[in-house]
Design an enzyme around this catalytic site. Structure first.
Site, mmCIF file in Angstrom:
data_model
loop_
_atom_site.group_PDB
_atom_site.id
_atom_site.type_symbol
_atom_site.label_atom_id
_atom_site.label_comp_id
_atom_site.label_asym_id
_atom_site.label_seq_id
_atom_site.Cartn_x
_atom_site.Cartn_y
_atom_site.Cartn_z
ATOM 1 N N GLU A 28 0.816 -1.211 0.000
ATOM 2 C CA GLU A 28 0.000 0.000 0.000
ATOM 3 C C GLU A 28 0.854 1.268 0.000
ATOM 4 O O GLU A 28 0.756 2.111 0.903
ATOM 5 C CB GLU A 28 -0.924 -0.007 1.226
ATOM 6 N N GLY A 30 1.953 5.005 -0.737
ATOM 7 C CA GLY A 30 1.279 6.271 -1.031
ATOM 8 C C GLY A 30 2.307 7.333 -1.329
ATOM 9 O O GLY A 30 2.533 7.721 -2.472
ATOM 10 N N ARG A 31 2.993 7.785 -0.285
ATOM 11 C CA ARG A 31 4.028 8.793 -0.419
ATOM 12 C C ARG A 31 5.069 8.389 -1.466
ATOM 13 O O ARG A 31 5.545 9.224 -2.237
ATOM 14 C CB ARG A 31 4.702 8.962 0.940
ATOM 15 N N ARG A 40 2.944 20.187 6.430
ATOM 16 C CA ARG A 40 3.932 19.232 6.929
ATOM 17 C C ARG A 40 5.071 19.874 7.733
ATOM 18 O O ARG A 40 5.432 19.365 8.797
ATOM 19 C CB ARG A 40 4.514 18.402 5.781
ATOM 20 N N TYR A 100 4.809 18.368 11.359
ATOM 21 C CA TYR A 100 5.766 17.280 11.589
ATOM 22 C C TYR A 100 7.215 17.754 11.704
ATOM 23 O O TYR A 100 8.117 16.917 11.748
ATOM 24 C CB TYR A 100 5.700 16.279 10.435
ATOM 25 N N CYS A 115 -1.098 34.160 10.193
ATOM 26 C CA CYS A 115 -0.790 34.775 11.493
ATOM 27 C C CYS A 115 -0.471 33.714 12.538
ATOM 28 O O CYS A 115 -1.183 33.553 13.544
ATOM 29 C CB CYS A 115 -1.963 35.645 11.939
ATOM 30 N N GLU A 116 0.581 32.968 12.299
ATOM 31 C CA GLU A 116 1.098 31.954 13.219
ATOM 32 C C GLU A 116 2.612 31.930 13.068
ATOM 33 O O GLU A 116 3.129 31.910 11.942
ATOM 34 C CB GLU A 116 0.563 30.559 12.863
ATOM 35 N N TYR A 139 0.560 14.380 0.991
ATOM 36 C CA TYR A 139 0.171 15.073 2.215
ATOM 37 C C TYR A 139 0.400 16.576 2.103
ATOM 38 O O TYR A 139 0.781 17.245 3.054
ATOM 39 C CB TYR A 139 0.903 14.479 3.431
#
EC number: 4.1.1.20
Length: 420
Positions: free
Chosen positions: A275, A277-278, A314, A318, A344-345, A373
């Site tokens: 499986e 994905g990435r 990401r 992460y 604004c972070e 992602y």
């Protein structure tokens, strides 16, 4: 390996110049390469040549219909974790009998929909799920083909938020309980036991955790067969990593992964499912953004771009590394920047202390390895519009998800009667 390269000092996606694409579409945007998607699918499948093998693309990595359809046309199946992803896979042309359904919280509605469509396998993650699936299948006059997802308590040596194979993780049934749970499942009229499933995490850069988990799965298959179960399917999950940082040792190549897997479990004669994905879509995509301002701080330079954490979360979520490059090789003097967005972070930061050619307002940059992602986890935080997605093939491109209007976003809100 991907299909984004400089030609005459300009970054291209396959044969199309990204600078021209930015002029025609506007920034920011995601761009995916058809050539890279097809190559990555082919390389992974070649690792299991002459086996009864099914590649089920992990749809959660990138759910765009054009991406799924590109892989479906190569023969890929799908690994889904929701009814929405199942509907996307079916609409993109993936046959139901090449779809496996994972996830820890399948609802009765989702189970019923998947049963009606005739999917290949449910990867069951708990005893309550097993009994609910049996009830739904029996009510519909169906039999659900299942594999239990086993939690082998193996440290995947990856980021804590994407590790899924330790005992403390929410995924799968405990290895110590597996044989008893399989025995219970075999007694249920709406259930047909056919396989064993495991998935220990994402972005693994070492084969050792895989090897440990596959030995455990192989022994379990042998034990279950001795218990009288007809185990014909072994789902090895996904998780093989991609190179985000070109200065570090690259993760193992798919053919080495395939050789290892076949050495450990090939003798079992099971249909093998993987499986990825990435691995298929990560390096097949980039995010192109324009420099809005260059700001000189107290002790650093800030490169403020028009992409933000709501477009690619990401790095913020992460602490993930993405290579960032200028779209044009200018030979300008190198400058060290913190590369940030407009949200604004303080967490709206893509990179710190990166050296790039000196850039100015209006210049373009590309955030590489953004095909997985990226767009799929985007939001409209700060009422920012979702950004377009583009698919390139050779010297042509198509917008495969347009940029919405503000009214498309604000118009989703509904005022109650007392505020009209």
């Amino acid at each position: 390996m991907d299909s984004f390269a400089y030609r005459h000092h300009k970054l291209h996606a396959e044969d199309f110049p990204l600078e021209r694409m930015a002029q025609e579409i506007g920034t920011p945007f995601y761009c995916y390469s058809t050539e890279t998607l097809i190559r990555h699918h082919s390389v992974f499948c070649e690792a299991f040549t002459d086996r009864d093998f099914l590649l089920c693309y992990a749809v959660k990595a990138n759910t765009n219909q054009a991406v799924i359809k590109t892989l479906a046309d190569q023969g890929a199946g799908a690994d889904v974790v929701s009814e929405g992803e199942l509907r996307r896979a079916l609409k993109a042309g993936i046959p139901a009998d090449k779809i496996v359904y994972s996830g820890v919280a399948k609802t009765k509605r989702e189970m019923a929909y998947a049963l009606e469509k005739g999917i290949f396998q449910f990867n069951v993650e708990s005893e309550p799920e097993l009994y609910q699936l049996n009830d739904v299948a029996s009510r519909l006059g169906k039999v659900a083909a299942i594999a239990f997802r086993i939690n082998p308590d193996v440290d995947a040596k990856t980021h804590a938020k994407i590790a899924t194979g330790r005992a403390e993780n929410k995924f799968g049934v405990p290895l110590k309980r597996a044989r008893a749970i399989y025995a219970d499942a075999a007694k249920l009229p709406g259930i047909r036991v056919q396989g064993v499933d495991l998935h220990i995490g994402s972005q693994l850069t070492d084969l050792a955790p895989f090897e440990q988990a596959f030995h455990i799965a192989g022994k379990l298959v042998e034990d279950l067969r001795r218990d009288g179960h007809d185990i014909t399917v072994l789902d090895l999950g996904g998780g093989l990593g991609i190179p985000y940082d070109q200065t570090e040792t690259a993760p193992p190549l798919p053919h080495l992964y395939g050789q290892m897997a076949q050495r450990i479990v090939g003798h079992l004669g099971c249909k093998i499912i993987c499986e990825p994905g990435r691995l298929l879509v990560g390096n097949a995509g980039i995010l192109v953004s324009e420099v809005i301002y260059v700001k000189k701080g107290e002790d650093r330079n800030f490169l403020i771009i028009d992409a933000a954490m709501n477009d690619l979360i990401r790095p913020s979520l992460y602490e993930a590394y993405h290579e960032i490059v200028a779209l044009e090789e200018t030979g300008a003097n190198p400058v060290t920047y913190d590369i940030v967005g407009p949200v604004c972070e303080t967490g709206d930061t893509f990179a710190q202390g990166r050296t790039l050619p000196e850039l100015a307002t209006g210049d373009l940059v590309a955030i590489r390895s953004a095909g997985a992602y990226g767009a799929v986890m985007a939001s409209t935080y700060n009422t920012r519009r979702l950004i377009p997605e583009v698919l390139v093939k050779g010297d042509s491109y198509a917008v495969i998800r347009p940029r919405p209007d503000y009214e498309d976003i604000i118009g989703l809100d509904v005022l109650p009667d007392w505020l009209d």
